[in-house]
Scaffold this motif. Structure first.
Motif, PDB file in Angstrom:
ATOM      1  N   ALA A 294       0.842  -1.200   0.000  1.00 31.02           N
ATOM      2  CA  ALA A 294       0.000   0.000   0.000  1.00 31.02           C
ATOM      3  C   ALA A 294       0.876   1.250   0.000  1.00 31.02           C
ATOM      4  O   ALA A 294       1.693   1.438   0.899  1.00 31.02           O
ATOM      5  N   PRO A 295       0.713   2.161  -0.990  1.00 28.65           N
ATOM      6  CA  PRO A 295       1.508   3.388  -1.047  1.00 28.65           C
ATOM      7  C   PRO A 295       0.987   4.482  -0.125  1.00 28.65           C
ATOM      8  O   PRO A 295       1.654   5.497   0.079  1.00 28.65           O
ATOM      9  N   SER A 296      -0.211   4.297   0.399  1.00 25.45           N
ATOM     10  CA  SER A 296      -0.808   5.266   1.304  1.00 25.45           C
ATOM     11  C   SER A 296      -1.857   4.538   2.132  1.00 25.45           C
ATOM     12  O   SER A 296      -2.152   3.366   1.898  1.00 25.45           O
ATOM     13  N   ASP A 297      -2.429   5.226   3.112  1.00 17.83           N
ATOM     14  CA  ASP A 297      -3.576   4.661   3.805  1.00 17.83           C
ATOM     15  C   ASP A 297      -4.748   4.549   2.828  1.00 17.83           C
ATOM     16  O   ASP A 297      -4.864   5.321   1.868  1.00 17.83           O
ATOM     17  N   GLY A 298      -5.613   3.596   3.082  1.00 13.88           N
ATOM     18  CA  GLY A 298      -6.790   3.424   2.246  1.00 13.88           C
ATOM     19  C   GLY A 298      -7.586   2.233   2.722  1.00 13.88           C
ATOM     20  O   GLY A 298      -7.414   1.770   3.862  1.00 13.88           O
ATOM     21  N   PHE A 299      -8.464   1.733   1.862  1.00 12.53           N
ATOM     22  CA  PHE A 299      -9.141   0.485   2.213  1.00 12.53           C
ATOM     23  C   PHE A 299      -9.370  -0.339   0.952  1.00 12.53           C
ATOM     24  O   PHE A 299      -9.461   0.171  -0.167  1.00 12.53           O
ATOM     25  N   LEU A 300      -9.436  -1.648   1.186  1.00 12.89           N
ATOM     26  CA  LEU A 300      -9.647  -2.613   0.113  1.00 12.89           C
ATOM     27  C   LEU A 300     -11.077  -3.127   0.229  1.00 12.89           C
ATOM     28  O   LEU A 300     -11.486  -3.633   1.276  1.00 12.89           O
ATOM     29  N   TRP A 301     -11.821  -2.989  -0.849  1.00 20.91           N
ATOM     30  CA  TRP A 301     -13.215  -3.435  -0.878  1.00 20.91           C
ATOM     31  C   TRP A 301     -13.299  -4.720  -1.685  1.00 20.91           C
ATOM     32  O   TRP A 301     -12.713  -4.827  -2.767  1.00 20.91           O
ATOM     33  N   ALA A 302     -13.999  -5.715  -1.118  1.00 21.09           N
ATOM     34  CA  ALA A 302     -14.102  -7.024  -1.778  1.00 21.09           C
ATOM     35  C   ALA A 302     -15.569  -7.444  -1.886  1.00 21.09           C
ATOM     36  O   ALA A 302     -16.355  -7.260  -0.946  1.00 21.09           O
ATOM     37  N   TYR A 303     -15.912  -8.026  -3.027  1.00 22.21           N
ATOM     38  CA  TYR A 303     -17.229  -8.625  -3.245  1.00 22.21           C
ATOM     39  C   TYR A 303     -17.000 -10.028  -3.786  1.00 22.21           C
ATOM     40  O   TYR A 303     -16.342 -10.222  -4.810  1.00 22.21           O
ATOM     41  N   VAL A 304     -17.507 -11.015  -3.053  1.00 27.37           N
ATOM     42  CA  VAL A 304     -17.285 -12.419  -3.400  1.00 27.37           C
ATOM     43  C   VAL A 304     -18.641 -13.081  -3.624  1.00 27.37           C
ATOM     44  O   VAL A 304     -19.306 -13.521  -2.675  1.00 27.37           O
ATOM     45  N   PRO A 305     -19.098 -13.155  -4.866  1.00 29.66           N
ATOM     46  CA  PRO A 305     -20.403 -13.745  -5.128  1.00 29.66           C
ATOM     47  C   PRO A 305     -20.409 -15.264  -5.061  1.00 29.66           C
ATOM     48  O   PRO A 305     -21.460 -15.882  -4.901  1.00 29.66           O
ATOM     49  N   ARG A 306     -19.216 -15.905  -5.194  1.00 28.81           N
ATOM     50  CA  ARG A 306     -19.176 -17.374  -5.261  1.00 28.81           C
ATOM     51  C   ARG A 306     -17.903 -17.876  -4.602  1.00 28.81           C
ATOM     52  O   ARG A 306     -16.828 -17.325  -4.788  1.00 28.81           O
ATOM     53  N   GLY A 307     -18.048 -18.972  -3.853  1.00 27.11           N
ATOM     54  CA  GLY A 307     -16.882 -19.598  -3.242  1.00 27.11           C
ATOM     55  C   GLY A 307     -16.278 -18.715  -2.166  1.00 27.11           C
ATOM     56  O   GLY A 307     -16.976 -17.953  -1.498  1.00 27.11           O
ATOM     57  N   GLN A 308     -14.969 -18.839  -1.983  1.00 30.91           N
ATOM     58  CA  GLN A 308     -14.292 -18.051  -0.962  1.00 30.91           C
ATOM     59  C   GLN A 308     -12.922 -17.612  -1.464  1.00 30.91           C
ATOM     60  O   GLN A 308     -12.342 -18.210  -2.370  1.00 30.91           O
ATOM     61  N   ILE A 309     -12.432 -16.515  -0.867  1.00 30.73           N
ATOM     62  CA  ILE A 309     -11.077 -16.023  -1.130  1.00 30.73           C
ATOM     63  C   ILE A 309     -10.431 -15.716   0.218  1.00 30.73           C
ATOM     64  O   ILE A 309     -11.107 -15.636   1.251  1.00 30.73           O
ATOM     65  N   ARG A 310      -9.107 -15.541   0.202  1.00 27.64           N
ATOM     66  CA  ARG A 310      -8.388 -15.232   1.439  1.00 27.64           C
ATOM     67  C   ARG A 310      -7.530 -13.993   1.204  1.00 27.64           C
ATOM     68  O   ARG A 310      -6.784 -13.901   0.222  1.00 27.64           O
ATOM     69  N   LEU A 311      -7.670 -13.022   2.121  1.00 29.28           N
ATOM     70  CA  LEU A 311      -6.861 -11.813   2.090  1.00 29.28           C
ATOM     71  C   LEU A 311      -5.773 -11.901   3.141  1.00 29.28           C
ATOM     72  O   LEU A 311      -6.011 -12.365   4.262  1.00 29.28           O
ATOM     73  N   TYR A 312      -4.591 -11.425   2.779  1.00 27.50           N
ATOM     74  CA  TYR A 312      -3.490 -11.316   3.733  1.00 27.50           C
ATOM     75  C   TYR A 312      -3.079  -9.845   3.791  1.00 27.50           C
ATOM     76  O   TYR A 312      -2.681  -9.264   2.778  1.00 27.50           O
ATOM     77  N   ILE A 313      -3.178  -9.255   4.971  1.00 29.35           N
ATOM     78  CA  ILE A 313      -2.825  -7.851   5.160  1.00 29.35           C
ATOM     79  C   ILE A 313      -1.946  -7.749   6.401  1.00 29.35           C
ATOM     80  O   ILE A 313      -2.303  -8.260   7.466  1.00 29.35           O
ATOM     81  N   GLY A 314      -0.791  -7.108   6.277  1.00 34.49           N
ATOM     82  CA  GLY A 314       0.095  -6.995   7.422  1.00 34.49           C
ATOM     83  C   GLY A 314       1.277  -6.103   7.143  1.00 34.49           C
ATOM     84  O   GLY A 314       1.444  -5.582   6.032  1.00 34.49           O
ATOM     85  N   PRO A 315       2.141  -5.884   8.145  1.00 32.43           N
ATOM     86  CA  PRO A 315       3.262  -4.955   7.986  1.00 32.43           C
ATOM     87  C   PRO A 315       4.264  -5.386   6.920  1.00 32.43           C
ATOM     88  O   PRO A 315       4.939  -4.550   6.334  1.00 32.43           O
ATOM     89  N   ASP A 316       4.408  -6.683   6.675  1.00 27.76           N
ATOM     90  CA  ASP A 316       5.298  -7.147   5.611  1.00 27.76           C
ATOM     91  C   ASP A 316       4.846  -8.538   5.204  1.00 27.76           C
ATOM     92  O   ASP A 316       3.871  -9.093   5.724  1.00 27.76           O
ATOM     93  N   SER A 317       5.570  -9.145   4.268  1.00 24.64           N
ATOM     94  CA  SER A 317       5.145 -10.430   3.700  1.00 24.64           C
ATOM     95  C   SER A 317       5.274 -11.581   4.673  1.00 24.64           C
ATOM     96  O   SER A 317       4.726 -12.659   4.439  1.00 24.64           O
TER      97      SER A 317
END
Length: 371
Positions: A294-317
């Motif tokens: 992320a180059p700045s503060d913000g937010f990530l918006w997700a819409y999952v109509p089918r199945g599932q996904i996984r998000l990973y968010i943190g200070p580093d990898s």
């Protein structure tokens, strides 16, 4: 336009306190010379002479008692020495009754009041004139040191305030003068042209912001796209053998309705804007799978109509939180399928598809893309 002169804080005497800790905090000094600039004497023949005028002022609401004001003038034939000797210097001061005494052995002129002490009142000016100084023959910069022995009114402990003023000695024929700018006020994004007069045989640089531009072969320079009020410095470097001396002039340009860059902004009253206020740029669509920062503060918006996904968010990898979106075992919102996650500047973001499908958008404070 003004000459930028060197002013260095010296060591205070016993009883050093806040008043003597800074540059010129007891008396604030300004130095001028005649001629301006001072030029070295020729290798042979009659010596060049120069006058120094030093003006000090008391920027305080309290007076001080003073018993001695000493001006050190380095003498000799070196680059860092100003005068050949103290011979013939006409010294005087505006302090009533104070008389000068030359001390060639210690390379100084000492001013003292007739009664042992005298009071310098708040706002009182002090002028020191040193006329007919025999300038030596080597280019360079010499430190003229002023020492004021003083004490606060009603106290007994004497202190010493020390200030150093640099005096440049330039080659014969050198000049840098009449730095000017047109116009003095520009609109945001406008252009101003700087012009000056300067001699040959020196190097000239124009400095402003982070820019440093060689203008040795120019006597004018247009500056475009000025978005903030800016101070411009024109610096000359005159070289003679292994010795050199610098002279700097400055001039400023004011921008009407300038851009502003601040680290933190706190508003305690009402904020009114005469134009549109945009916190976010247009959202950026993110194609999964995805990994970025992320180059700045913000937010990530997700819409999952089918199945599932996984998000990973943190200070580093290597230090991230995993969030399962959608499906009966989802971490957030269960079967609602729509969710927004806050992301801080610099955090690592990954999107993994786990048999699902989705739409993902990045909303940035400032409009910088997620990448």
């Amino acid at each position: 336009m003004s000459l930028v002169s060197q002013s260095v804080a010296g060591s205070a005497g016993e009883g050093n306190d806040a008043e003597t800790a800074g540059v010129g905090t007891v008396l604030v000094y300004e130095l001028s010379t005649e001629p301006d600039p001072v030029r070295v004497s020729p290798a042979e023949g009659a010596v060049e002479r120069a006058d120094l005028v030093i003006v000090g002022s008391r920027h305080s609401d309290s007076g001080i008692e003073a018993r001695k004001l000493t001006v050190y003038i380095p003498t000799g034939t070196a680059s860092a020495e100003l005068a050949l000797d103290l011979t013939g210097i006409a010294a005087q001061t505006s302090l009533p009754g104070w008389t000068p005494a030359a001390d060639p052995t210690n390379q100084r002129i000492v001013f003292a009041p007739p009664s042992g002490t005298a009071t310098i009142e708040p706002g009182q000016g002090v002028t020191i004139q040193l006329g007919g100084i025999r300038i030596n023959r080597v280019v360079g910069s010499a430190p003229v040191v002023l020492e004021l022995e003083y004490r606060a009114v009603g106290t007994s402990a004497w202190r010493t305030d020390t200030t150093t003023l640099g005096v440049g000695k330039f080659p014969a024929g050198f000049y840098l003068r009449n730095l000017r700018v047109d116009p003095l006020v520009v609109e945001n994004g406008g252009t101003a042209t700087l012009e000056w007069e300067a001699s040959q045989g020196a190097t000239y640089k124009l400095l402003y912001g982070t820019a440093e531009i060689d203008v040795t072969n120019r006597r004018d320079y247009p500056v475009t796209n000025i978005r903030q009020s800016t101070m411009f410095y024109l610096r000359a470097i005159a070289q003679a053998g292994n010795d050199h001396v610098e002279r700097t002039l400055n001039v400023s340009v004011t921008v009407n309705k300038p851009d502003m860059v601040v680290r933190n902004l706190t508003i305690e009253g009402q904020l009114e804007a005469t134009g549109p206020v945009q916190l976010f740029a247009a959202p950026q669509r993110i194609e999964a799978p995805f990994t970025g920062t992320a180059p700045s503060d913000g937010f990530l918006w997700a819409y999952v109509p089918r199945g599932q996904i996984r998000l990973y968010i943190g200070p580093d990898s290597t230090a991230r939180r995993g969030v399962l979106v959608a499906g009966p075992d989802a971490t957030y919102y269960g079967d609602q399928k729509r969710v927004a996650f806050p992301v801080r500047k610099g955090e690592s973001v990954s999107i993994n598809l786990e048999g699902g499908d989705g739409l993902f958008f990045w909303f940035s404070f400032g409009g910088l893309p997620l990448g």
